[in-house]
Design an enzyme around this catalytic site. Structure first.
Site, PDB file in Angstrom:
ATOM      1  N   ASP A  27       0.684  -1.312  -0.003  1.00  0.00           N
ATOM      2  CA  ASP A  27       0.097   0.082   0.008  1.00  0.00           C
ATOM      3  C   ASP A  27       0.871   1.430   0.025  1.00  0.00           C
ATOM      4  O   ASP A  27       1.936   1.079   0.114  1.00  0.00           O
ATOM      5  CB  ASP A  27      -0.797  -0.008   1.389  1.00  0.00           C
ATOM      6  CG  ASP A  27      -1.748   1.048   1.372  1.00  0.00           C
ATOM      7  OD1 ASP A  27      -2.532   1.402   0.401  1.00  0.00           O
ATOM      8  OD2 ASP A  27      -1.957   1.896   2.350  1.00  0.00           O
ATOM      9  N   SER A  28       0.199   2.467  -0.324  1.00  0.00           N
ATOM     10  CA  SER A  28       1.113   3.458   0.000  1.00  0.00           C
ATOM     11  C   SER A  28       1.468   4.007   1.333  1.00  0.00           C
ATOM     12  O   SER A  28       2.256   4.724   1.415  1.00  0.00           O
ATOM     13  CB  SER A  28       0.182   4.779  -0.498  1.00  0.00           C
ATOM     14  OG  SER A  28      -0.799   4.930   0.213  1.00  0.00           O
ATOM     15  N   GLU A 169      -2.855   8.896   8.627  1.00  0.00           N
ATOM     16  CA  GLU A 169      -1.374   8.545   8.607  1.00  0.00           C
ATOM     17  C   GLU A 169      -0.742   9.418   9.916  1.00  0.00           C
ATOM     18  O   GLU A 169       0.233   9.058  10.416  1.00  0.00           O
ATOM     19  CB  GLU A 169      -0.640   8.994   7.158  1.00  0.00           C
ATOM     20  CG  GLU A 169      -0.893   8.308   6.129  1.00  0.00           C
ATOM     21  CD  GLU A 169       0.039   7.003   6.197  1.00  0.00           C
ATOM     22  OE1 GLU A 169       0.984   6.890   6.785  1.00  0.00           O
ATOM     23  OE2 GLU A 169      -0.378   5.896   5.473  1.00  0.00           O
ATOM     24  N   CYS A 201     -10.802   3.337  -0.027  1.00  0.00           N
ATOM     25  CA  CYS A 201      -9.583   3.562   0.087  1.00  0.00           C
ATOM     26  C   CYS A 201      -9.068   2.594   1.475  1.00  0.00           C
ATOM     27  O   CYS A 201      -9.851   2.723   2.366  1.00  0.00           O
ATOM     28  CB  CYS A 201      -9.060   4.895   0.419  1.00  0.00           C
ATOM     29  SG  CYS A 201      -7.352   5.259   0.916  1.00  0.00           S
TER      30      CYS A 201
END
Length: 285
Positions: A27-28, A169, A201
């Site tokens: 994943d990012s 995040e 997402c």
């Protein structure tokens, strides 16, 4: 290493790859941990190698060419770990690069959009489905296309929510500012007649309780992680590559930046104790 020459050779799987070979998940950033967590629950014997591209998060505002470049680099890295399958635990990559990297690979690579779309179509009663996602995911209209393949009469209402990823995040999932951002992004959607909403997402399930409270009981919230894990289980069984060992699974975690921060975050999400996370210079791949 952005050219495509020799990709088949680079990605060539070893013929003697063991059933105990790990599953690659990427994943990012930390969002893909929601998918990894579900794989751990549903496939408890499968080993996992996780990569979070924390140096380049978020992906949702990046161009398609960069998303494809990032994906190829990460897949090259995961193949050095002899993974037997890869789960793209990122909706943006699933929307913009999945089909291309699937064609370039000789091991199973699956994304999270089709499983989420399928459960939304199964869940909706009035055929009006909302999708919250990154700018890239919503603009691609991939959810709309897949949902309408399953139900041509479905109405899909998409809304990009770019601030959700950095809020997660940075650890603000339970902060009051997140409630304000949810209202800013989703107030118009709440006025519609959607009865089902996809968290498009993998970061967004970490905001699920806030989003569910915002919409109330009339809207069913879909988290594609469970369905993705079950699709993976089916693919491994059909190909005869499921891990039949009774040994405890091994999990390894890699990131492109901020390893200690990732480790702290992972330990707040996973029941498994993440002792350490290793740094990788992903641009070398």
């Amino acid at each position: 290493m952005d050219n495509t020459n020799g990709i088949k050779e680079i990605l060539s799987v070893k013929n003697n790859l063991s059933n105990e070979a790990p599953i690659g998940v990427f994943d990012s950033g930390v969002g893909g941990l929601t998918v990894a967590r579900e794989i751990m629950r549903q496939l408890p014997h499968e080993n996992i190698v996780y990569f979070g591209d924390t140096a380049r998060v978020p992906y949702g505002s990046k161009s398609k060419s960069n998303i494809l470049r990032f994906s190829r680099q990460i897949i090259r890295f995961l193949r050095t770990k002899d993974v037997k399958a890869i789960v793209v635990a990122c909706n943006t990559v699933s929307a913009l690069a999945l089909e291309t990297v699937q064609e370039e690979s000789d091991i199973p690579i699956l994304g999270v959009i089709a499983p989420g779309a399928r459960v939304a179509v199964q869940s909706t009663k009035n055929g009006i489905i909302g999708v919250a996602g990154t700018e890239a995911t919503i603009q691609s209209e991939t959810y709309t296309k897949i949902i309408r393949q399953m139900n041509p009469d479905a109405v899909v209402i998409g809304k990009p929510c770019p601030l959700f990823v950095p809020l997660v995040e940075e650890g603000f999932a339970k902060h009051r500012i997140t409630e304000e951002v949810i209202d800013i992004y989703l107030s118009d959607m709440r006025k519609t007649e959607i009865d089902t909403m996809i968290l498009g997402c993998t970061h967004y399930p970490l905001l699920r309780s806030r989003i569910k409270a915002y919409f109330g009981e009339k809207v069913h919230i879909v988290n594609p992680a469970y369905e993705t894990a079950m699709d993976l289980k089916k693919i491994l069984f059909e190909r005869g590559i499921e891990n039949r060992s009774e040994r405890a699974a091994a999990y390894k975690f890699y990131v492109s930046d901020a390893a200690e921060k990732f480790t702290r975050f992972a330990n707040g999400i996973l029941t498994y104790d993440v002792a350490s996370t290793r740094l990788v210079n992903i641009e070398e791949y």
